[in-house]
Every structure is written in C-alpha cells, then in structure tokens.
Design an enzyme around this catalytic site. Structure first.
Site, mmCIF file in Angstrom:
data_model
loop_
_atom_site.group_PDB
_atom_site.id
_atom_site.type_symbol
_atom_site.label_atom_id
_atom_site.label_comp_id
_atom_site.label_asym_id
_atom_site.label_seq_id
_atom_site.Cartn_x
_atom_site.Cartn_y
_atom_site.Cartn_z
ATOM 1 C CE1 TYR A 136 -3.697 2.368 -0.100
ATOM 2 C CE2 TYR A 136 -3.758 2.267 2.407
ATOM 3 C CZ TYR A 136 -4.303 2.771 1.098
ATOM 4 O OH TYR A 136 -5.364 3.364 1.182
ATOM 5 C CB SER A 137 3.931 2.263 -0.336
ATOM 6 O OG SER A 137 4.607 1.243 -0.779
ATOM 7 C CB CYS A 175 5.600 -3.369 8.949
ATOM 8 S SG CYS A 175 4.761 -4.175 9.999
ATOM 9 C CB SER A 198 -3.100 -1.744 11.280
ATOM 10 O OG SER A 198 -4.125 -2.760 10.553
ATOM 11 C CD GLN A 201 -1.405 -2.254 8.031
ATOM 12 O OE1 GLN A 201 -0.527 -1.837 9.063
ATOM 13 N NE2 GLN A 201 -1.724 -1.398 6.892
ATOM 14 C CB CYS A 353 -4.820 10.869 -4.179
ATOM 15 S SG CYS A 353 -5.029 11.147 -2.570
#
Length: 381
Positions: A136-137, A175, A198, A201, A353
C-alpha cells in the site's frame, strides 16, 4: 477514468452565474460542460457550500451526489495545476493552520486512530485493490508494465539501496501488510521486525509469513529500542506529524547499529507552511501531516546524514489509477457491506490523489540516511 455514471446532470440553464463558474474557468473546467473533466451539477445549492467550506465542501457534496464528472482524476489535475485552492481561503482555515503548528495531533494516545479508521477497514477490501503482496505505497514503474511488477521493483529497489545481505537485521517502521519484510526475508535472507498500529495488518502478517524469520508488533514507533543493521519506513512518515519528526529521527538513530542505514519512503508537500487537506483528514487519514523537504532535513540535522534523495512522484499517479481500476472491478463484492456513499468517498480519494500527483502538487520521496557519528556509507542504485 471515473465513469460517474450513476447521475445525470440536473438542468440548470436558469441558474445565475456563480463565483465557482469563474474560478473553475481558470482551470479550464466548466459547470455542465461536455468535456470529460467538466463538473456536472446535480444540486445548485452545492456551489455555495463548496465556496464556503472549500475542500471539505467539495468532497462532501461529491459524496452526496450533488455533482459528478466522468474524469475525476483529470478534474483534480486541472484544479490543482491552476492553484485554485489559493483563491478561496475561508476564515475557518486559520484555525486549522494554527492547530497544526500549536497542537501535537500525533501523540501516542492518538497514534492508533488511523489504524482503526483506515487500515482496519478489512483485509479483503485491500486485497481486491492492491497487488498480491498487499503493498500500500507507490510502485516503481520505470521498467514495469503492470502494478504487480511495479511493486516488486519498488521492494527490490529498497533492498538494493539498503545493501541487504544474509544475516542482517531489518526494522520496518510502519510495515503495512508486510510486503517489504516478506520480500526482504525471502529474497535477501535477512531477519525482519515490523511495527504497525493496525490490528488487521498485524494479524495478516502473522498468518501469511509463519515460515519466514519475521516478527511483527502492534506498537507505536516511539517505543522502539532494539538495534538493527538497517531501518526502512515506507509510507508511514506521513502519519508522524511535524511535532514528532525530530523524535522519529532520534528513534531511528537510537536503533541503528554502526554503519547503519535508514531508507525513508514518504509522500511530501512542496511548501513547508501548509496543512493537511481537510477532507482527507476527516474521511481518509485522520491526523495525517505531509512533510516538506525542509522539515525532514531539520529533523535529521545533527543526527543523520542525508546520503541521497530520489523523487518518483509521477509513479504514484500510475499506482493510484491501477488501484482505482482494481477497486472499480471488484466493487460489487463489497457494495452491500460498505454502501454507495463509501463507494463515492473511496473513488474521490483515489482519483483526487492521482490528479494531485499528476499536477506535481505532492511528491513521493525516498531518502537515504546514514548515522552521522558512526559513518555509515550508502550506495545509490
């Protein structure tokens, strides 16, 4: 491209010309025009709300269906290229600016809010949108043809910049779902520790990588105190906040062994004295605060040496558009659980975005730091 096919334009031929008509015209956007990026107005009163409440009004009226556009990403690209956000400055923004400078919005007690409200929406939602490793980046698209390749190339780029070798110990601050620690442990033979705020996660990593030397902790970064050969932080520094930038760098230096290296991968803003978009803060990333180059340098001064700065912000446009296409393709699986307002909110998030990165309104940086006193040396690839 945002189809926005759920609404048709309400006839507004009789409406009076509005201030927003003039402002949008500066960005080559028309209200009820016939181009893909033009705003299709469904409720005339929304125009006053947008002017009065700025970005929050723009986002909330879109979520309600008061307006639409077939190409929301292009709408925002033109909006931000024209700097229209500087043309409307509601008085209420003065409090937001003051609050960002005076109040620490990213304290330990608030650190878990973004995990609970954003990252814990459900692993199945993110699995449908992201690549197979749940990265997620921003991907690295230089030699990539698709999202899967772009994310693997990004992970390998990080590992090569850090000079990972078997037997090293890598800390990943923030992470995510473990894409970097999983890749580094499997491909480079390193022992990995990840920290996240999270619960979802944390659970995912424990279930996905039991066969690899990976430990994950539900923990705020400020509690870290063990030593590591290398540290990476990918897409987490945006949640640290300007009041805590220095603390983050102090933690990194404290945890680096001799000749240690830190890779900091973060979205960044062009101006130091600016605040988080109000809509993004309320609906997507609570307490977020994009850093500027100057703020990062200030935070590292006297602690770490900046060895390299790599900007590939244009790649985030491609990444977000790939996420959006996956989200759109898989939406029917989640429609009953999340509802139409969430659908429009999430499309607005991803596509606005994408437009912002396309307009170079925000950036994506990879910084390389070495320990100032212990003399770490990096190689740039």
């Amino acid at each position: 491209m945002d189809s926005d096919s759920s609404h048709t334009a309400t006839p507004t031929a009789s409406r009076n010309r509005h201030l927003l008509d003039e402002l949008l015209a500066e960005a080559d956007i028309q209200i009820n025009g016939d181009r893909p990026w033009d705003m299709q107005l469904h409720r005339t009163e929304a125009l006053d709300e947008i002017v009065a409440r700025h970005s929050l009004g723009l986002g909330e009226t879109y979520m309600r269906g008061d307006w639409s556009t077939p190409a929301l990403d292009e709408f925002f690209y033109r909006l931000l290229r024209a700097d229209l956000q500087k043309k409307i400055k509601p008085f209420r923004n003065l409090w937001r600016i003051a609050r960002a400078h005076l109040i620490n919005l990213q304290t330990r007690s608030r650190a878990y809010q973004v995990g609970e409200r954003h990252y814990d929406l459900g692993n199945s939602l993110y699995q449908s949108m992201l690549d197979s490793r749940m990265t997620y980046s921003c991907g690295y698209w230089r030699n990539a043809d698709n999202l899967e390749q772009a994310q693997e190339h990004k992970l390998d780029l990080i590992c090569r910049k850090l000079g990972l070798q078997p037997g090293m110990r890598l800390l990943d601050i923030g992470c995510g779902w473990g894409s970097l620690v999983g890749y580094a442990a499997e491909r480079y033979g390193v022992e990995c520790v990840g920290v996240t705020v999270s619960r979802e996660q944390c659970r995912y990593i424990e279930e996905t990588y039991p066969h690899l030397p990976i430990k994950v902790h539900l923990q705020d970064y400020r509690a870290l105190n063990e030593s590591y050969d290398r540290i990476a932080s990918v897409g987490m520094f945006e949640h640290v906040g300007r009041k805590n930038h220095r603390t983050f760098m102090q933690v990194a230096r404290r945890c680096l062994k001799n000749n240690g290296l830190l890779l900091l991968h973060t979205i960044g803003k062009n101006q130091r004295h600016s605040t988080t978009d109000a809509w993004i803060d309320k609906y997507i990333f609570p307490n977020g605060d994009l850093p500027s180059n100057g703020q990062i340098c200030d935070a590292a001064e006297g602690l770490l040496i900046a060895e390299d700065l790599h900007n590939f912000g244009s790649d985030y446009d491609k990444t977000l558009m790939a996420w959006y296409q996956n989200f759109e393709t898989n939406w029917e699986k989640f429609a009953d659980s999340f509802g139409q307002e969430f659908y429009r909110m999430w499309r607005y998030y991803l596509l606005s975005c994408a437009g912002a990165f396309r307009a170079r309104h925000i950036q994506l940086w990879q910084w390389m730091f070495s320990d100032r006193l212990k003399g770490g040396v990096t190689r740039v690839v």
